[in-house]
Every structure is written in structure tokens, then in C-alpha cells.
Write an enzyme that holds these catalytic residues in place. Structure first.
Site, PDB file in Angstrom:
ATOM      1  N   CYS A   3      54.268  24.273  24.526  1.00 36.69           N
ATOM      2  CA  CYS A   3      54.209  22.918  25.077  1.00 36.69           C
ATOM      3  C   CYS A   3      52.983  22.747  25.968  1.00 36.69           C
ATOM      4  CB  CYS A   3      55.461  22.641  25.900  1.00 36.69           C
ATOM      5  SG  CYS A   3      57.007  22.957  25.040  1.00 36.69           S
ATOM      6  N   ARG A  23      47.913  24.259  20.695  1.00 30.38           N
ATOM      7  CA  ARG A  23      48.988  25.113  21.178  1.00 30.38           C
ATOM      8  C   ARG A  23      50.224  25.047  20.287  1.00 30.38           C
ATOM      9  NH1 ARG A  23      48.226  26.195  26.913  1.00 30.38           N
ATOM     10  NH2 ARG A  23      50.465  26.344  27.242  1.00 30.38           N
ATOM     11  N   TRP A  73      57.071  21.667  22.046  1.00 30.76           N
ATOM     12  CA  TRP A  73      57.378  22.646  21.002  1.00 30.76           C
ATOM     13  C   TRP A  73      58.851  22.973  21.152  1.00 30.76           C
ATOM     14  CZ3 TRP A  73      58.558  28.057  20.708  1.00 30.76           C
ATOM     15  CH2 TRP A  73      58.301  28.654  19.462  1.00 30.76           C
ATOM     16  N   ASN A 110      57.292  22.687  30.967  1.00 31.33           N
ATOM     17  CA  ASN A 110      57.071  23.807  30.054  1.00 31.33           C
ATOM     18  C   ASN A 110      57.977  24.953  30.478  1.00 31.33           C
ATOM     19  OD1 ASN A 110      55.084  22.387  28.776  1.00 31.33           O
ATOM     20  ND2 ASN A 110      53.392  23.695  29.423  1.00 31.33           N
ATOM     21  N   GLY A 111      58.516  25.686  29.500  1.00 36.40           N
ATOM     22  CA  GLY A 111      59.348  26.830  29.831  1.00 36.40           C
ATOM     23  C   GLY A 111      60.775  26.648  29.355  1.00 36.40           C
ATOM     24  N   GLU A 134      47.553  43.044  10.120  1.00 39.89           N
ATOM     25  CA  GLU A 134      46.951  41.802  10.590  1.00 39.89           C
ATOM     26  C   GLU A 134      46.651  40.871   9.421  1.00 39.89           C
ATOM     27  OE1 GLU A 134      45.211  38.888  13.083  1.00 39.89           O
ATOM     28  OE2 GLU A 134      46.729  40.456  13.359  1.00 39.89           O
ATOM     29  N   LYS A 151      48.173  37.088   8.940  1.00 37.74           N
ATOM     30  CA  LYS A 151      47.361  35.897   8.745  1.00 37.74           C
ATOM     31  C   LYS A 151      47.833  35.103   7.521  1.00 37.74           C
ATOM     32  CE  LYS A 151      45.061  35.996  12.238  1.00 37.74           C
ATOM     33  NZ  LYS A 151      46.313  36.505  12.744  1.00 37.74           N
ATOM     34  N   GLU A 158      51.178  33.444   8.218  1.00 38.67           N
ATOM     35  CA  GLU A 158      51.079  32.417   9.254  1.00 38.67           C
ATOM     36  C   GLU A 158      50.606  31.076   8.709  1.00 38.67           C
ATOM     37  OE1 GLU A 158      49.974  34.097  13.647  1.00 38.67           O
ATOM     38  OE2 GLU A 158      48.467  34.415  12.098  1.00 38.67           O
ATOM     39  N   HIS A 208      57.830  55.164  -1.263  1.00 35.82           N
ATOM     40  CA  HIS A 208      59.085  55.310  -0.529  1.00 35.82           C
ATOM     41  C   HIS A 208      59.857  53.995  -0.424  1.00 35.82           C
ATOM     42  CE1 HIS A 208      58.329  59.468   0.635  1.00 35.82           C
ATOM     43  NE2 HIS A 208      57.074  59.107   0.865  1.00 35.82           N
ATOM     44  N   LYS A 246      50.262  28.426  19.786  1.00 31.51           N
ATOM     45  CA  LYS A 246      49.115  29.266  20.110  1.00 31.51           C
ATOM     46  C   LYS A 246      49.429  30.216  21.249  1.00 31.51           C
ATOM     47  CE  LYS A 246      44.899  30.721  19.923  1.00 31.51           C
ATOM     48  NZ  LYS A 246      44.525  31.618  18.815  1.00 31.51           N
TER      49      LYS A 246
END
Length: 611
Positions: free
Chosen positions: A2, A27, A76, A101-102, A484, A488, A491, A507, A606
Site C-alpha cells: 500500500c 508498489r 493492496w 499501511n500495515g 531466480e 521471474k 512472477e 530424484h 514491490k
């Protein structure tokens, strides 16, 4: 996460609030809203919209708000689905509005208590509890600042607040506990924001609020109180605004811009930190040498992409420096009992410096036996930077795209330099350090050469248009690079992607391999190359398609079902930095084909400032 923006000025603040929200779009958010005290009527005018800031902007074009004090927010979703009723700002009656926020952990208990006091709730959010609680406190104390202070005592969790009241139209109240907030200092006007980037168009002078701070802001004054409600002075920090990183320029997306900024960003990370043949220990801050002399072990804590940087660094610390290194996800580390080895340096890695789990882990280990703390971070003045003993800024510049790119590679550079300065006390000799520094100097040009593969990677990406799953393989220090790469792809293209150490293929993951499961791997020319080739033969034998990014000296050939792109040669130690570039580009181009929102992928934020 947020985003908060607030302003008090002699001019109409609505355009300032909207521009601030636009700059916080990176964000991640699902709705946006603004509340302004009308300069003529004195009433609080509020507009909220589901979706992008442009929807809010369109609504305000039809019904403009004009006032000298206001707050705005991008949400968010945490409590309650994305909807207009759950969007911020939230109000109690018609005379009090807040943005938050939070997460408030005891909101259910407070909600029931407030219902008994006669308050009605219009949303599913934890935030509405706060505004009604402040309203209740105002009934016994008409001072807005003190009402917010009293309400804060009953809130459990993390929060940053911006509060305005019809009864106090000349005051903007703000506070922070566990969630970042910055005050923008102007001339005859002042501002608040969850990120200084939001306020760059109106000021370059900022005060970073400390944990527990509460502030009363007018057009001409800023009064800050600490957790004990004592008036305190906080340093004003000036930022250079000569280059505005919030613009995409010639690029279609921020992510592509930031991928192409990596040579320059890495150069900025190195600048002032390396001499002709060695890393400058002074770059880590006063007292660094004395602290490094005590190091016998390194503990790295991070989340997401930063965690992958830490995993890569473990190969360096143990393989080059000869120092034991543990790496753990912050959200796991903070909730388990752990044994601290003597002489352990606690290292946190974060792009934003506000990652909630990483920050909590840092705070939790105080007095736990670590010899000191060091953070690798990209945001000056952030909580991790302020609360760590030593700091190495990556200097990558603002990263707007949710999927991290240049932050990752600059973190790797910073961790490699840390590996050298600690390693010189153990296994790293002067001659070897000089070779590493020489390689670091050539790294930007090597990445430039790798970026030249973009057109060929774009063609390769066309084969992923109908794919729904992918496997990434790597060996040694390339295994975290594969992790990584998989992150990506999932995402931004929403393709289900997983990464495995190539030796683990037989395996279990080999059962998934068929013509519809592309396998992507990186193949530098090192001692593990022949073993990797054997693993790739196992994939071809099962009909799997192979996409290989290989060192031009590795001798990997294309063929039926095998697609090879040659990557410029680089020394084995720094290969992870180079091989991550084509994986970033591949993910980007696949996302374009899939038609997803590259810079703001669904459900993601973000800066993750809540658990």
C-alpha cells in the site's frame, strides 16, 4: 505494498496527491482513493475507485476536490476483497479520515468493542477499526494529536497512519510503528509519503520517521514525538533529483528499462568501493575493519529475490573466502530457535530496506550473540539502513518494476565485495583479490554484450506462448540463478515454473519432463559442465525441449529440440551475474506474449511491508 501520500499547503493539494499515487503504482495495489478538506465548505470530500489510479483521476475530473490539506492511498488487499468500500481513505462519520499501511492484529477484538460503542462498519478492513477508535478518543480529548496517540496504545501490529479531521483543518497527523513513513519538508508546505519517490516532484528534503514516532504537521511546522511522547529532532536528508528514475523514457516497461540499466547500476555499486587492485574496506562504514577482524561465520537473512542473492553468496563465502555461511528466508528464521556460532556476522539483504520479515529478524536478534549487523540495501534512509551497524548501499537507483532485476545483480556485486574483504582474512590472497577486482571492472561491459542477445531471446520466447509449466536447472552457484529465473517467469508470465539443482533431476522432477515441459538451463564453462551435459541428455531422452544459455567455449551444440544461445565468457566466480540477464529477458518477452501486466503483476507488491 500500500502507498500513502499526504499534503498540507497554501495551494490545492489534489494534484500533488494524485501525482504521488502515480509514483507509488510500482508498489502494487488494487484500489485508490483521496480525501481532501474542501477549502470552501470545510467538509471532507472523499473519492475512491477500484482499479488503477487513472480510474480515480477520471472520477476527480468529473467531480474535482479543492483543498489545502488531504490524504491519499493505494491499497493492496489484506483484510477484505478489493472493492470500493474497502478502499482507503476510511472515515468515521463525516469529520475524520485516515489512510493506513500495515496490519492491525487485534482488529477483531477492537471491532467488537467499537460496535458496542455504537459504531457501524462499512468495510471488511482492519483500517476502519483505527478511524473509529480515534473518533472515540476524540470524545474525551478534542486534541487530534493526543487522540491518535491514545489510539496507538491499543493497536497491535504494524501501521503507518495519515489522519485529517474536519475539526482540525490545519493539522496533518502521522505516525509509524513497523511500517515506513517519510515526511517531505517544503517551504510553506509539508508532505508525508510511504516512499520519498512519491514526493520528489514537490521536495527533495525528507525526514525519515523512527519506530514509534508520532508527528503533528502544519504548513509551517513539523513537530515529532518519540515513543515516550517527548519532542525530538530528526535529521533532514536531501536527495539529488537531477535524474528522475520514475520515468520509463524510451522503454515500454520499467522492467525492461531496469534490465538495460544493469551495466550502469553495477558501475554505480562499484564506484568508490574498489581501487586499482583491491576492495576498499572503508566503504562498509566506520568500524568495519574491526568488526570484520572478528568474523568467523556469516548468517544471511533475506526474502524472495534477495534470498537468491544470499544463496549465491554462500558459494562465494565458503568456496572463495573459506568462511562458513548460512542463508535463510527471513519469515522462517524469525520464528524458530537458532544457535548462534561464535563470531557470526548477521547480514540482511533487501532492495527496499523495509521488508517486514527481514526487518523483524534484525530486531529480534539484538543481544543474541552476533558480533554485529550489516545490511545490503538500495534505499537510503530505510529502516534496515538506519538500524544496522554497517551498510553497503547498492546505489542501483529506484527500481519500479515489481519483478526485481537490477536490484538482484547489484546485490550480488555488493555481496561479492563483502566476500573479498572478509576473505582476505582467510583464503583470499592479494594476487587473487587483484584478479577479482579486474573482473569486477569488466563486468558492466560483459553484461552489455549479454544484453545484445535480446533479439535472439525474443525469438526464443515465442516457443513459450502456449506453455503452462517450465523447469529451470542449474549446478553450483548457478542453482540460485535457476531459482531466480523460475521466480521471474512465474512472477510476470504466470507460467508455473520450478527450479532444481540439475543433479536432482532423476530424484523426482524427471517424471514431469515431456514435450510440453520446457527445460531451461545455464551452462557456464566450469568443472560441473560435463555433469550438467549428462543431466541434459536425460531430458532429451524423455522428449523434453531444452533451452540452454551456454558459455561460447562450453561446446554445447544445438539440435532437434535443443535451442542454444551463446553467452559471453566470464570468470566462473562472476558467472551468476551474467547468466541471470538472459533469464530476465526471457521472462520479459514471454510475459509480453502472454499479455500480462509486466510491471505490476497480479497479487504481488514491490515492497512487502507486512508479514
Amino acid at each position: 505494498m500500500c502507498g500513502i501520500v499526504g499534503a498540507i499547503a497554501d495551494r490545492n493539494v489534489t494534484p500533488i496527491l494524485l501525482e504521488g499515487l502515480r509514483r507509488l503504482e510500482y508498489r502494487g495495489y488494487d484500489s485508490a482513493g483521496v480525501a481532501v478538506i474542501d477549502s470552501k465548505t470545510g467538509d471532507i470530500e472523499r473519492t475512491r475507485r477500484l482499479g488503477k489510479v487513472r480510474e480515480l483521476d477520471n472520477a476527480l475530473s468529473e467531480t474535482p476536490h479543492n483543498g489545502h490539506i488531504g490524504i491519499a492511498h493505494t491499497r493492496w488487499a489484506t483484510h477484505g476483497v478489493p472493492s470500493e468500500s474497502n478502499a482507503h481513505p476510511h472515515m468515521s462519520g463525516f469529520d475524520l479520515a485516515i489512510v493506513h499501511n500495515g496490519i492491525i492484529e487485534n482488529f477483531e477484538l477492537l471491532r467488537e468493542q467499537l460496535k458496542k460503542e455504537g459504531y457501524e462498519f462499512d468495510s471488511e478492513t482492519d483500517t476502519e477499526v483505527i478511524v473509529h477508535l480515534i473518533h472515540l478518543k476524540l470524545k474525551t480529548n478534542s486534541d487530534l494529536l493526543l487522540a491518535v496517540k491514545e489510539a496507538m496504545k491499543e493497536l497491535e501490529g504494524a501501521f503507518a497512519l495519515g489522519v485529517i479531521s474536519k475539526e482540525s483543518p490545519d493539522k496533518l497527523i502521522t505516525s509509524r510503528k513497523g511500517s515506513p513513513l517519510v515526511i517531505g519538508v517544503g517551504i510553506g508546505e509539508n508532505f508525508i509519503g510511504s516512499d520519498q519517490l512519491a514526493l520528489m516532484p514537490v521536495t527533495n528534503r525528507f525526514i525519515f520517521m523512527e519506530e514509534g514516532d508520532l508527528a503533528e504537521i502544519t504548513r509551517t511546522s513539523i513537530t515529532i514525538f518519540n515513543d515516550d511522547h517527548e519532542v525530538v529532532k530528526r535529521e533532514i536528508t536531501e536527495f539529488d533529483t537531477s535524474h528522475d528514475h520514475a520515468e520509463k523514457g524510451e522503454y515500454r516497461h520499467y522492467m525492461l528499462k531496469e534490465i538495460y540499466e544493469q551495466p550502469k547500476a553495477i558501475q554505480a555499486t562499484l564506484e568508490g568501493r574498489i581501487d586499482q587492485d583491491h576492495v576498499l574496506e572503508e566503504a562498509f562504514g566506520p568500524g568495519a575493519s574491526e568488526l570484520f577482524d572478528q568474523v568467523k561465520c556469516v548468517q544471511i537473512i533475506a526474502c524472495g529475490t534477495s534470498f537468491h542473492a544470499g544463496l549465491t553468496a554462500r558459494y562465494w563465502f565458503e568456496g572463495i573466502a573459506g568462511v562458513p555461511c548460512n542463508v535463510e528466508v527471513a519469515s522462517e528464521f524469525r520464528y524458530r530457535t537458532h544457535v548462534v556460532q561464535p563470531g557470526t556476522l548477521f547480514v540482511t539483504v533487501s532492495q527496499s530496506g523495509e521488508t517486514a520479515d527481514t526487518l523483524a529478524a534484525l530486531r529480534n536478534i539484538k543481544n543474541s550473540g552476533y558480533i554485529g549487523t550489516l545490511t545490503v540495501c538500495n534505499v537510503p534512509g530505510s529502516s534496515l539502513v538506519r538500524e544496522s551497524d554497517l551498510v553497503l548501499m547498492t546505489n542501483a537507483g529506484a527500481e519500479i518494476g515489481v519483478a526485481s532485476t537490477k536490484a538482484f545483480t547489484t546485490q550480488l556485486v555488493a555481496l561479492f565485495m563483502l566476500n573479498i574483504v572478509i576473505g582476505r582474512r582467510f583464503n583470499v590472497k592479494k594476487e587473487q583479490e587483484a584478479e577479482y577486482v579486474k573482473a569486477l571492472r569488466t563486468l558492466p561491459s560483459c553484461i552489455e554484450s549479454t544484453l545484445a542477445l535480446d533479439d535472439r531471446i525474443k525469438i526464443m520466447s515465442e516457443r513459450f506462448g502456449e506453455k503452462h509449466h517450465a523447469l529451470f536447472l542449474g549446478r553450483g552457484a548457478q542453482y540460485p540463478v535457476a531459482m531466480e529465473g523460475a521466480l521471474k517467469l512465474k512472477e510476470i508470465s504466470y507460467i508455473h515454473a520450478e527450479a532444481y539443482a540439475a543433479g536432482e533431476l532423476k530424484h523426482g522432477p524427471l517424471a514431469l519432463v515431456d514435450a510440453d515441459m520446457p527445460v531451461i538451463t545455464v551452462a557456464p564453462n566450469n568443472e560441473l559442465l560435463e555433469k550438467l551435459k549428462s543431466n541434459l541428455q536425460e531430458v532429451r531422452a524423455r522428449g523434453g525441449e531444452l533451452y540452454i544459455f551456454a558459455d561460447k567455449e562450453a561446446g554445447v551444440s544445438a539440435g532437434e529440440g535443443v535451442y542454444v544461445l551463446e553467452v559471453p565468457h566470464v570468470c566462473d566466480e562472476l558467472a551468476p551475474l551474467v547468466y541471470t540477464i538472459p533469464l530476465q529477458l526471457l521472462s520479459y518477452h514471454v510475459a509480453l506474449i502472454k499479455g500480462t501486466d509486466v510491471d505490476q503483476p497480479r497479487n504481488l507488491a514491490k515492497s512487502v511491508t507486512v508479514e
